[in-house]
Design a protein around this motif. Sequence first.
Motif, PDB file in Angstrom:
ATOM      1  N   ARG A  32      15.592  79.353  46.780  1.00  0.00           N
ATOM      2  CA  ARG A  32      16.079  78.690  47.991  1.00  0.00           C
ATOM      3  C   ARG A  32      16.787  77.377  47.691  1.00  0.00           C
ATOM      4  O   ARG A  32      17.475  76.832  48.555  1.00  0.00           O
ATOM      5  CB  ARG A  32      14.920  78.435  48.936  1.00  0.00           C
ATOM      6  N   LEU A  33      16.579  76.871  46.477  1.00  0.00           N
ATOM      7  CA  LEU A  33      17.205  75.611  46.066  1.00  0.00           C
ATOM      8  C   LEU A  33      17.779  75.768  44.668  1.00  0.00           C
ATOM      9  O   LEU A  33      17.264  76.537  43.870  1.00  0.00           O
ATOM     10  CB  LEU A  33      16.172  74.471  46.036  1.00  0.00           C
ATOM     11  N   GLU A  34      18.805  75.019  44.401  1.00  0.00           N
ATOM     12  CA  GLU A  34      19.425  74.997  43.069  1.00  0.00           C
ATOM     13  C   GLU A  34      19.372  73.561  42.550  1.00  0.00           C
ATOM     14  O   GLU A  34      19.314  72.610  43.333  1.00  0.00           O
ATOM     15  CB  GLU A  34      20.889  75.440  43.154  1.00  0.00           C
ATOM     16  N   LEU A  35      19.441  73.431  41.238  1.00  0.00           N
ATOM     17  CA  LEU A  35      19.562  72.098  40.658  1.00  0.00           C
ATOM     18  C   LEU A  35      20.912  71.534  41.082  1.00  0.00           C
ATOM     19  O   LEU A  35      21.943  72.183  40.892  1.00  0.00           O
ATOM     20  CB  LEU A  35      19.478  72.181  39.127  1.00  0.00           C
ATOM     21  N   PRO A  36      20.920  70.349  41.691  1.00  0.00           N
ATOM     22  CA  PRO A  36      22.207  69.798  42.107  1.00  0.00           C
ATOM     23  C   PRO A  36      23.105  69.549  40.887  1.00  0.00           C
ATOM     24  O   PRO A  36      22.602  69.176  39.819  1.00  0.00           O
ATOM     25  CB  PRO A  36      21.845  68.460  42.776  1.00  0.00           C
ATOM     26  N   PRO A  37      24.401  69.751  41.018  1.00  0.00           N
ATOM     27  CA  PRO A  37      25.287  69.408  39.908  1.00  0.00           C
ATOM     28  C   PRO A  37      25.196  67.909  39.630  1.00  0.00           C
ATOM     29  O   PRO A  37      24.955  67.104  40.529  1.00  0.00           O
ATOM     30  CB  PRO A  37      26.685  69.787  40.411  1.00  0.00           C
ATOM     31  N   GLU A  38      25.364  67.552  38.376  1.00  0.00           N
ATOM     32  CA  GLU A  38      25.183  66.150  37.978  1.00  0.00           C
ATOM     33  C   GLU A  38      26.058  65.205  38.793  1.00  0.00           C
ATOM     34  O   GLU A  38      25.605  64.129  39.197  1.00  0.00           O
ATOM     35  CB  GLU A  38      25.482  65.978  36.485  1.00  0.00           C
ATOM     36  N   ASP A  39      27.285  65.602  39.082  1.00  0.00           N
ATOM     37  CA  ASP A  39      28.176  64.698  39.823  1.00  0.00           C
ATOM     38  C   ASP A  39      27.786  64.551  41.292  1.00  0.00           C
ATOM     39  O   ASP A  39      28.281  63.666  41.979  1.00  0.00           O
ATOM     40  CB  ASP A  39      29.643  65.123  39.689  1.00  0.00           C
ATOM     41  N   ALA A  40      26.858  65.378  41.781  1.00  0.00           N
ATOM     42  CA  ALA A  40      26.373  65.264  43.155  1.00  0.00           C
ATOM     43  C   ALA A  40      25.023  64.558  43.237  1.00  0.00           C
ATOM     44  O   ALA A  40      24.521  64.298  44.327  1.00  0.00           O
ATOM     45  CB  ALA A  40      26.261  66.645  43.788  1.00  0.00           C
ATOM     46  N   MET A  41      24.425  64.243  42.082  1.00  0.00           N
ATOM     47  CA  MET A  41      23.112  63.601  42.066  1.00  0.00           C
ATOM     48  C   MET A  41      23.219  62.115  42.358  1.00  0.00           C
ATOM     49  O   MET A  41      24.191  61.462  41.964  1.00  0.00           O
ATOM     50  CB  MET A  41      22.445  63.774  40.700  1.00  0.00           C
ATOM     51  N   THR A  42      22.172  61.601  42.994  1.00  0.00           N
ATOM     52  CA  THR A  42      22.057  60.157  43.200  1.00  0.00           C
ATOM     53  C   THR A  42      21.676  59.518  41.859  1.00  0.00           C
ATOM     54  O   THR A  42      21.199  60.222  40.946  1.00  0.00           O
ATOM     55  CB  THR A  42      20.968  59.829  44.228  1.00  0.00           C
ATOM     56  N   PRO A  43      21.831  58.212  41.729  1.00  0.00           N
ATOM     57  CA  PRO A  43      21.381  57.558  40.494  1.00  0.00           C
ATOM     58  C   PRO A  43      19.898  57.804  40.215  1.00  0.00           C
ATOM     59  O   PRO A  43      19.495  57.970  39.060  1.00  0.00           O
ATOM     60  CB  PRO A  43      21.675  56.072  40.745  1.00  0.00           C
ATOM     61  N   GLU A  44      19.071  57.843  41.265  1.00  0.00           N
ATOM     62  CA  GLU A  44      17.639  58.091  41.086  1.00  0.00           C
ATOM     63  C   GLU A  44      17.378  59.509  40.576  1.00  0.00           C
ATOM     64  O   GLU A  44      16.514  59.715  39.713  1.00  0.00           O
ATOM     65  CB  GLU A  44      16.890  57.854  42.403  1.00  0.00           C
TER      66      GLU A  44
END
Length: 188
Positions: free
Chosen positions: A3-15
Amino acid sequence: MARLELPPEDAMTPEQKAAVAEVVAGIRGRVPAPMVAWLRSPELASRAQKLGEFLRYGTTLEPKLSEMAILVCGRHWTSHHEWTAHKREALKAGLEPEVIAAIAARRRPALADARESAVYEVSTTLLSTGRVPRALHDSATAALGGQGLVELVGILGYYCLVSLTLNAFELGLPGSIAPELEDPAPMG
């Protein structure tokens, strides 16, 4: 399907990026499956993965015992991905295939010694009743030591979190379906 995927790195927040960098730099060297969900709360992801790293690799319990407890927990929750990953690890750690098969079938396995018996009995009893009776507490303390028993309870609690996370978000599915877990009856 997850139901969820690892967000792409460029979409991740700094945290989120910091939490991923921290786990990848650790002993695992990769993002574990439940962290895919936990990253929606980066603080949870960071703290949970640190606790998991200790409970998986740093306790006084030898890997065979830790893996048995994780399998009992995975079986309790019928967590296919947890079962599949840790069945492989349990075999590598020396847990007998017959013990693993018995846990999958919700049968008490033939165990080699008092330490294995203590881990199995505490795990199944605590997960099924939420308690450890005095006689079991005392025999488990004698077999595992006080620190070992506390760490076992920590392993069970953490892997309940893992199992519930994997199940809620169907992480690792369908690739990790374990046919031996298809019986939905509760463990006892």
